[in-house]
Motif scaffolding. Structure first.
Motif, short mmCIF file in Angstrom:
data_model
loop_
_atom_site.label_atom_id
_atom_site.label_comp_id
_atom_site.label_asym_id
_atom_site.label_seq_id
_atom_site.Cartn_x
_atom_site.Cartn_y
_atom_site.Cartn_z
N ALA A 1 0.83 -1.21 0.00
CA ALA A 1 0.00 0.00 0.00
C ALA A 1 0.86 1.26 0.00
N SER A 2 0.33 2.31 -0.62
CA SER A 2 0.94 3.65 -0.52
C SER A 2 -0.14 4.65 -0.88
N ALA B 1 -2.12 7.02 -3.04
CA ALA B 1 -2.27 7.04 -4.49
C ALA B 1 -1.96 8.41 -5.09
N PRO C 1 2.40 7.26 -5.34
CA PRO C 1 1.93 5.98 -5.89
C PRO C 1 3.08 5.05 -6.27
N GLU C 2 4.21 5.65 -6.64
CA GLU C 2 5.35 4.83 -7.05
C GLU C 2 5.94 4.02 -5.90
N GLY D 1 4.19 2.27 -3.87
CA GLY D 1 3.36 1.09 -3.68
C GLY D 1 3.61 0.02 -4.73
N ASN E 1 1.02 -2.24 -6.84
CA ASN E 1 -0.42 -2.27 -7.08
C ASN E 1 -0.91 -3.70 -7.36
N GLY F 1 -8.22 -3.87 -2.96
CA GLY F 1 -8.21 -2.49 -2.47
C GLY F 1 -9.02 -2.26 -1.21
N ASN G 1 -8.11 6.26 -2.34
CA ASN G 1 -6.83 6.96 -2.51
C ASN G 1 -5.64 6.15 -2.00
N VAL H 1 -3.10 2.80 -2.92
CA VAL H 1 -2.67 1.74 -3.84
C VAL H 1 -3.00 0.38 -3.22
#
Length: 366
Positions: free
Chosen positions: A188-189, A191, A195-196, A198, A200, A232, A236, A238
């Protein structure tokens, strides 16, 4: 072979027993409901056949086993669990009108159970006859499989009063079937902020769904169908995890092996994602060769009877895979298995009860 002369069976009595079983709801995995259902099944068997219908306890609920004594010769194999949740009966009560019985489980497969019991009751001799009614067929038969296989091997012939195919056809072959669960672990991170950072899991699952769906070979009877996906937590974030559920049907043992190997070999497409797979083709295919002799017998008893191979599985898959002659689809004539419009054709009940009786008699007296 001596032929059994059809004896009058009471449709009113069959409807009475069917009402009793339908009105005790029996969703798979609901142990309290299944205990009540097993007791009701045992009571119906004992009231029509005498003797003792034993409750065989299991982690999935009680199975019901009755024997007419003597050397085992034929196993009548069914299940009392249904796919409908508690409360379905209130919305869709048991009723009989316009020649149809409706209510949860009438077609799959409480009607067939009742017909089989009443059919056997018409026979003068019950020696060698066993009835096994399991509690977990709709969820894979994990707790009942060993008992099913033991009794099938002991008896040497299996009659399965599962619901008939379209138009009342018997089921002379079934695909092997199974379920696979593919779990993707990501990271998770945020979004929006990073986002990079995380991994996905949803993007990985999307790759896998397409790869898995491509495993199917419908031209030789292999279907591979992704059916449920979850991923998910928040809009918001990842996704850190995704799970894909896949339904698999195969016609041959070779395809079972190919599919299981392909799932085991799944590899990630997204850097940092990890994949784990559970499941198997748990029900082996039921080859049409297993039903040839018994189906020929059935056609002699009921000329014009049709047989067909179907995609759905039953406990007959297990017995056929052992090489034990197995004939399936001997139960209710009707339609709508697992659906709200499920129904049973009342006018066919006596004929199908007599068909079971004739088959049992012929197996007893080769």
């Amino acid at each position: 072979m001596t032929m059994h002369k059809s004896v009058h069976v009471s449709v009113d009595a069959m409807i009475e027993d069917l009402r009793t079983l339908v009105e005790i709801e029996s969703p798979s995995r609901d142990l309290d409901a299944l205990k009540a259902s097993a007791k009701a099944v045992a009571a119906v068997v004992e009231s029509r056949l005498g003797g003792h219908a034993a409750l065989v306890e299991s982690e999935a609920g009680p199975h019901v086993h009755w024997s007419g004594g003597g050397e085992p010769k034929v196993l009548i194999l069914g299940h009392h669990d249904t796919v409908f949740p508690l409360g379905t009966l209130e919305r869709r009560p048991f009723k009989v009108e316009d020649g149809r019985a409706t209510g949860p489980g009438v077609f799959d497969m409480l009607g067939g159970l009742v017909q089989a019991v009443h059919g056997v009751a018409t026979l003068d001799d019950w020696s060698g006859v066993e009835i096994l009614v399991t509690a977990d067929e709709e969820v894979g038969s994990r707790s009942s499989r060993a008992l099913i296989e033991e009794r099938a091997l002991a008896c040497g012939a299996v009659l399965v009063p599962e619901a008939s195919a379209d138009g009342g056809a018997l089921k002379t072959g079934r695909k092997g079937c199974g379920t696979f669960w593919v779990t993707v672990a990501g990271r998770a991170s945020h979004a929006g902020l990073e986002p990079e950072a995380g991994v996905n899991a949803l993007i990985e699952a999307a790759h896998l769904v397409l790869e898995i769906a491509a495993l199917g070979r419908p031209e030789i009877g292999t279907t591979v169908t992704p059916t449920v996906a979850t991923a998910g937590t928040l809009e918001n974030v990842v996704p850190a995890e995704a799970v894909v559920t896949v339904d698999v049907r195969v016609e041959t043992a070779g395809e079972k092996e190919r599919i299981e190997a392909a799932f085991a070999a799944l590899a990630p497409h997204v850097a940092g994602a990890e994949i784990s797979v559970e499941g198997a083709v748990g029900r082996p295919p039921m080859p049409e060769s297993a039903s040839v002799e018994l189906f020929a017998l059935a056609q002699r008893l009921l000329p014009g009877l049709v047989g067909t191979a179907v995609g759905g599985g039953s406990d007959g898959n297990f017995t056929a895979a052992l090489g034990v002659p197995t004939l399936d689809g001997l139960g209710a004539v009707g339609g709508g298995a697992h659906a709200d419009h499920e129904y049973l054709v009342v006018d066919a009940m006596a004929e199908r009860a007599n068909l079971i009786a004739g088959l049992v008699h012929a197996i007893q007296n080769p």
